[in-house]
Design a protein around this motif. Structure first.
Motif, PDB file in Angstrom:
ATOM      1  N   UNK A 244       0.834  -1.209   0.000  1.00  0.00           N
ATOM      2  CA  UNK A 244       0.000   0.000   0.000  1.00  0.00           C
ATOM      3  C   UNK A 244       0.867   1.257   0.000  1.00  0.00           C
ATOM      4  N   UNK A 245       0.619   2.182  -0.942  1.00  0.00           N
ATOM      5  CA  UNK A 245       1.414   3.420  -0.966  1.00  0.00           C
ATOM      6  C   UNK A 245       1.083   4.331   0.207  1.00  0.00           C
ATOM      7  N   UNK A 246      -0.125   4.172   0.728  1.00  0.00           N
ATOM      8  CA  UNK A 246      -0.546   4.980   1.872  1.00  0.00           C
ATOM      9  C   UNK A 246      -1.526   4.165   2.700  1.00  0.00           C
ATOM     10  N   UNK A 247      -1.436   4.298   4.019  1.00  0.00           N
ATOM     11  CA  UNK A 247      -2.329   3.562   4.918  1.00  0.00           C
ATOM     12  C   UNK A 247      -3.042   4.552   5.821  1.00  0.00           C
ATOM     13  N   UNK A 248      -4.314   4.265   6.103  1.00  0.00           N
ATOM     14  CA  UNK A 248      -5.039   5.091   7.068  1.00  0.00           C
ATOM     15  C   UNK A 248      -5.437   4.235   8.261  1.00  0.00           C
ATOM     16  N   UNK A 249      -6.215   4.816   9.172  1.00  0.00           N
ATOM     17  CA  UNK A 249      -6.588   4.073  10.375  1.00  0.00           C
ATOM     18  C   UNK A 249      -7.456   2.858  10.052  1.00  0.00           C
ATOM     19  N   UNK A 250      -8.208   2.935   8.939  1.00  0.00           N
ATOM     20  CA  UNK A 250      -9.028   1.788   8.516  1.00  0.00           C
ATOM     21  C   UNK A 250      -8.133   0.616   8.110  1.00  0.00           C
ATOM     22  N   UNK A 251      -7.044   0.903   7.401  1.00  0.00           N
ATOM     23  CA  UNK A 251      -6.114  -0.144   6.957  1.00  0.00           C
ATOM     24  C   UNK A 251      -5.537  -0.893   8.158  1.00  0.00           C
ATOM     25  N   UNK A 252      -5.053  -0.129   9.130  1.00  0.00           N
ATOM     26  CA  UNK A 252      -4.460  -0.741  10.316  1.00  0.00           C
ATOM     27  C   UNK A 252      -5.508  -1.520  11.114  1.00  0.00           C
ATOM     28  N   UNK A 253      -6.696  -0.931  11.273  1.00  0.00           N
ATOM     29  CA  UNK A 253      -7.766  -1.600  12.028  1.00  0.00           C
ATOM     30  C   UNK A 253      -8.161  -2.918  11.369  1.00  0.00           C
ATOM     31  N   UNK A 254      -8.203  -2.927  10.036  1.00  0.00           N
ATOM     32  CA  UNK A 254      -8.562  -4.140   9.303  1.00  0.00           C
ATOM     33  C   UNK A 254      -7.574  -5.267   9.605  1.00  0.00           C
ATOM     34  N   UNK A 255      -6.293  -4.947   9.625  1.00  0.00           N
ATOM     35  CA  UNK A 255      -5.277  -5.961   9.905  1.00  0.00           C
ATOM     36  C   UNK A 255      -5.374  -6.467  11.343  1.00  0.00           C
ATOM     37  N   UNK A 256      -5.544  -5.535  12.279  1.00  0.00           N
ATOM     38  CA  UNK A 256      -5.605  -5.918  13.701  1.00  0.00           C
ATOM     39  C   UNK A 256      -6.814  -6.799  13.963  1.00  0.00           C
ATOM     40  N   UNK A 257      -7.985  -6.350  13.503  1.00  0.00           N
ATOM     41  CA  UNK A 257      -9.219  -7.114  13.724  1.00  0.00           C
ATOM     42  C   UNK A 257      -9.173  -8.449  12.966  1.00  0.00           C
ATOM     43  N   UNK A 258      -8.653  -8.418  11.738  1.00  0.00           N
ATOM     44  CA  UNK A 258      -8.564  -9.633  10.936  1.00  0.00           C
ATOM     45  C   UNK A 258      -7.706 -10.699  11.590  1.00  0.00           C
ATOM     46  N   UNK A 259      -6.519 -10.316  12.054  1.00  0.00           N
ATOM     47  CA  UNK A 259      -5.638 -11.288  12.721  1.00  0.00           C
ATOM     48  C   UNK A 259      -6.248 -11.767  14.035  1.00  0.00           C
ATOM     49  N   UNK A 260      -6.946 -10.879  14.720  1.00  0.00           N
ATOM     50  CA  UNK A 260      -7.606 -11.261  15.971  1.00  0.00           C
ATOM     51  C   UNK A 260      -8.663 -12.319  15.726  1.00  0.00           C
ATOM     52  N   UNK A 285     -12.240   1.053  16.473  1.00  0.00           N
ATOM     53  CA  UNK A 285     -12.150  -0.298  15.912  1.00  0.00           C
ATOM     54  C   UNK A 285     -10.814  -0.952  16.256  1.00  0.00           C
ATOM     55  N   UNK A 286      -9.717  -0.209  16.099  1.00  0.00           N
ATOM     56  CA  UNK A 286      -8.396  -0.779  16.390  1.00  0.00           C
ATOM     57  C   UNK A 286      -8.248  -1.100  17.876  1.00  0.00           C
ATOM     58  N   UNK A 287      -8.801  -0.246  18.728  1.00  0.00           N
ATOM     59  CA  UNK A 287      -8.691  -0.465  20.174  1.00  0.00           C
ATOM     60  C   UNK A 287      -9.512  -1.677  20.613  1.00  0.00           C
ATOM     61  N   UNK A 288     -10.744  -1.746  20.147  1.00  0.00           N
ATOM     62  CA  UNK A 288     -11.573  -2.908  20.516  1.00  0.00           C
ATOM     63  C   UNK A 288     -11.037  -4.181  19.863  1.00  0.00           C
ATOM     64  N   UNK A 289     -10.423  -4.042  18.677  1.00  0.00           N
ATOM     65  CA  UNK A 289      -9.855  -5.195  17.988  1.00  0.00           C
ATOM     66  C   UNK A 289      -8.698  -5.813  18.756  1.00  0.00           C
TER      67      UNK A 289
END
Length: 659
Positions: A244-260, A285-289
């Motif tokens: 990804x050339x750029x990441x936002x908070x949604x990108x990071x949250x998706x990875x955290x929740x997905x791996x969880x 989302x990232x915090x609850x994830x």
């Protein structure tokens, strides 16, 4: 003639013209239905209600800007003297996004039938949105046919919504067909067809389209990330994230929740640490994830660090974060801290808050406290729902409160008007089964108004295995053979019943049946957190790995000491008869929770509580051994198995041998 001035404005017209922007401004700032009605009354008084622009803005505001004014918008449309298609579209749009999107389809029909207005591209787009929310292929295909007849099928807005509608209905082929027929699809259409493919679990098709895109925006990347994670294509998700050339908070949250959600807890923790390191904004989302990952993995130490961070950074005003933190402590074995988080919640507690704490008390076997909490919740005016009754019945089941469980099951329907679901009936079968009332549980399951599923019969089979009831176990296994013949756990439970009774020929028959059906036993695993790192141990796996070797060596030492000081003798009654005695003991000794506890004793500081999470139900031998270890080694051990917590201390277990 050109340049000839028009008739002079009257004083009243000047005043009305100057008031128009003010009226529209009042409308924009109206945040409640009461304030909207006040603005409407003023419009009626000044006569501006007859102005199409004002009437349309008022109707649009009621239909889309406020959550409780949709009925008022519908009333305005019905009483409008000369409604136009814009007004109708505003109502269709609001209804499409409501809890009952079917009403949007009715409004779409009424636009032509009652008002004689031909639908435009927005009418179709909003109606198709309603069909998508309904996931109604029948309604969607009818709207598609009408769009064709009006010539709107090639409209980019309508076409994109068609793609989304077919995607929600899992019709990937039709979504692709609409997309392929677009002359010049924009980035929104590309993202819509990507989403449609991923909704239909066509990851390969989505990847091909993604590679064909000449321009990808951040939404495109996030759609691929979320789709790959949801489909379990973790490698593809990792690759996309790294590119990804750029990441936002949604990108990071998706990875955290997905791996969880997929059980890769260390990766969820690692991405959260990296998210903080790069300075990206943390969101709900990232915090609850990440808290969910802590809860599932039993990562108590990491959860405590997160708690401190959340308090320091000022995130504890969020109800959802507090609920996730409460759940983390409850599932990591510290119910006292869970209750403390509950009591310190700064905002009004939701039904989720009460349910999380009650479920935690149930898992720890605190049945009386769970009942007390339920009554406390009722006294505050919070109405119970079906979910909290599942936790309440679960609490009664795991503490032998049969009479109380029956009372609450009765009150569900007769006091709270909650119709019992299959989960509630399952709790009742479990309630009777754990209490040893096996035939009563069987009769209850047979007389249920809902056909008992495999989970309910499996619950009863587990109780038969625990109490050694061969006759009923065979009856229940026949039921399971019809519903889920390839489940390994059912065969194991039945073979355990035979083994305890010494019916080795029947044990062998079950084993042959498993071999013939190519059924593999679900491997047992246990996790333990040491120095904020999660370690996983598999039952019976002797790998040439330093950690595994270390755990086995420590376990041998522990078993020897338990034999000498605690009189430990492995319970080999359920181990297959064709193994030698030494092999039987070795088989039982390699259970994953024993390895995890042994590793914890070797690595953790003296006086530190050992916390283990296990995917299966703890067996009798492990339960006996944990009690002995807690006494001989003067250590507290907390084991969370598939159904509840066991806290071992001074030779006793919190379950009081009722599990």
């Amino acid at each position: 003639m050109e340049g000839t001035p028009g008739p002079p404005w009257t004083e009243e017209q000047h005043e009305m013209n100057n008031s128009l922007p003010l009226c529209l401004s009042y409308l924009t700032h109206a945040k409640t239905l009461t304030s909207v009605k006040q603005v409407h009354a003023n419009l009626l008084k000044t006569g501006f209600h007859a102005d199409r622009l004002v009437a349309g803005r008022l109707l649009l505001h009621c239909a889309t800007a406020l959550s409780d004014s949709l009925d008022y918008a519908c009333s305005l449309l019905r009483h409008a003297p000369d409604p136009d298609v814009f007004m109708c579209n505003a109502v269709i749009r609001g209804l499409a996004e409501s809890d009952n999107p079917l009403n949007a389809i009715s409004a779409f029909v009424e636009t032509r039938r009652d008002f004689g207005l031909p639908p435009d591209s927005y009418s179709f787009a909003f109606a198709l949105k309603a069909a998508a929310n309904l996931r109604s292929f029948r309604v969607g295909i009818q709207l598609h046919c009408q769009a064709l007849s009006y010539g709107f099928d090639s409209h980019i807005f309508v076409g994109t919504t068609l793609i989304s509608m077919y995607g929600e209905c899992r019709c990937v082929g039709l979504a692709r067909k609409v997309f392929d027929e677009m002359r010049q699809p924009n980035i929104v259409a590309w993202n819509a067809v990507l989403t449609a493919c991923l909704r239909g679990e066509d990851v390969k098709g989505a990847s091909e389209l993604f590679n064909l895109m000449t321009f990808k925006n951040l939404t495109s990347w996030n759609v691929m990330l979320a789709g790959c994670m949801k489909s379990g294509e973790l490698e593809l998700a990792r690759k996309a994230f790294s590119e990804m050339p750029m990441k936002d908070d949604v990108s990071w949250s998706t990875m955290i929740v997905g791996f969880s959600h997929t059980g890769y807890f260390d990766e969820a923790f690692g991405h959260f640490r990296e998210l903080r390191r790069v300075g990206m904004t943390l969101n709900e989302v990232s915090l609850t994830g990440v808290l969910s990952a802590c809860a599932q993995a039993g990562a108590f130490e990491f959860g405590k660090i997160l708690h401190g961070f959340l308090e320091k950074a000022g995130f504890l005003w969020m109800v959802s974060v507090n609920n996730a933190l409460l759940d983390t402590y409850a599932k990591c074995g510290d119910i006292a801290m869970a209750r403390l988080v509950f009591e310190r919640m700064p905002q009004k507690r939701t039904i989720v808050s009460w349910t999380s704490l009650l479920a935690g008390l149930a898992m720890h076997g605190h049945g009386d406290e769970a009942i007390q909490l339920f009554h406390e919740m009722a006294s505050t005016g919070v109405m119970p729902d079906g979910i909290i009754f599942i936790s309440l019945l679960y609490a009664c089941s795991h503490t032998g409160l049969v009479k109380e469980g029956c009372t609450y099951f009765y009150e569900m329907r007769n006091v709270y008007n909650i119709e019992p679901s299959i989960e509630h009936y399952g709790c009742m079968v479990d309630l009777y089964g754990r209490a040893g009332q096996l035939w009563k549980a069987y009769e209850f399951a047979c007389q249920m108004p809902i056909p008992a599923n495999a989970i309910i019969w499996r619950t009863l089979l587990g109780a038969c295995s625990f109490y050694g009831n061969i006759e009923l176990a065979e009856k229940v296994k026949l039921k399971l053979s019809e519903l889920d013949p390839y489940n390994s756990g059912d065969h194991i439970l039945l073979s355990n019943v035979y083994a305890v009774a010494g019916k080795w020929k029947d044990v062998a028959a079950v084993r042959r049946s498993m071999n013939d059906l190519k059924i593999q036993k679900t491997p047992g695993w246990s996790m333990i957190e040491v120095d904020k790192v999660m370690y996983t141990f598999l039952a019976g796996v002797k790998q040439d790995d330093k950690i595994i070797v270390e755990a086995y060596e420590k376990l041998k030492e522990i078993i020897l000491r338990l034999r000498l000081e605690g009189g430990y003798a492995p319970e080999v009654g359920k181990v297959f008869y064709d193994l030698e005695e030494e092999e039987k003991e070795d088989s039982i000794s390699s259970h994953s929770e024993k390895l995890a506890v042994a590793f914890g004793i070797g690595r953790l500081c003296k006086g530190k509580k050992i916390r283990v999470v296990k995917n299966l139900r703890i067996c009798r031998d492990c339960h006996v051994m944990m009690k002995l270890i807690s006494d001989v080694y003067n250590v507290e051990i907390v084991v969370r198995d598939r159904s509840r917590f066991h806290s071992f201390k001074d030779g006793f277990c919190s379950c009081r041998d009722y599990w």
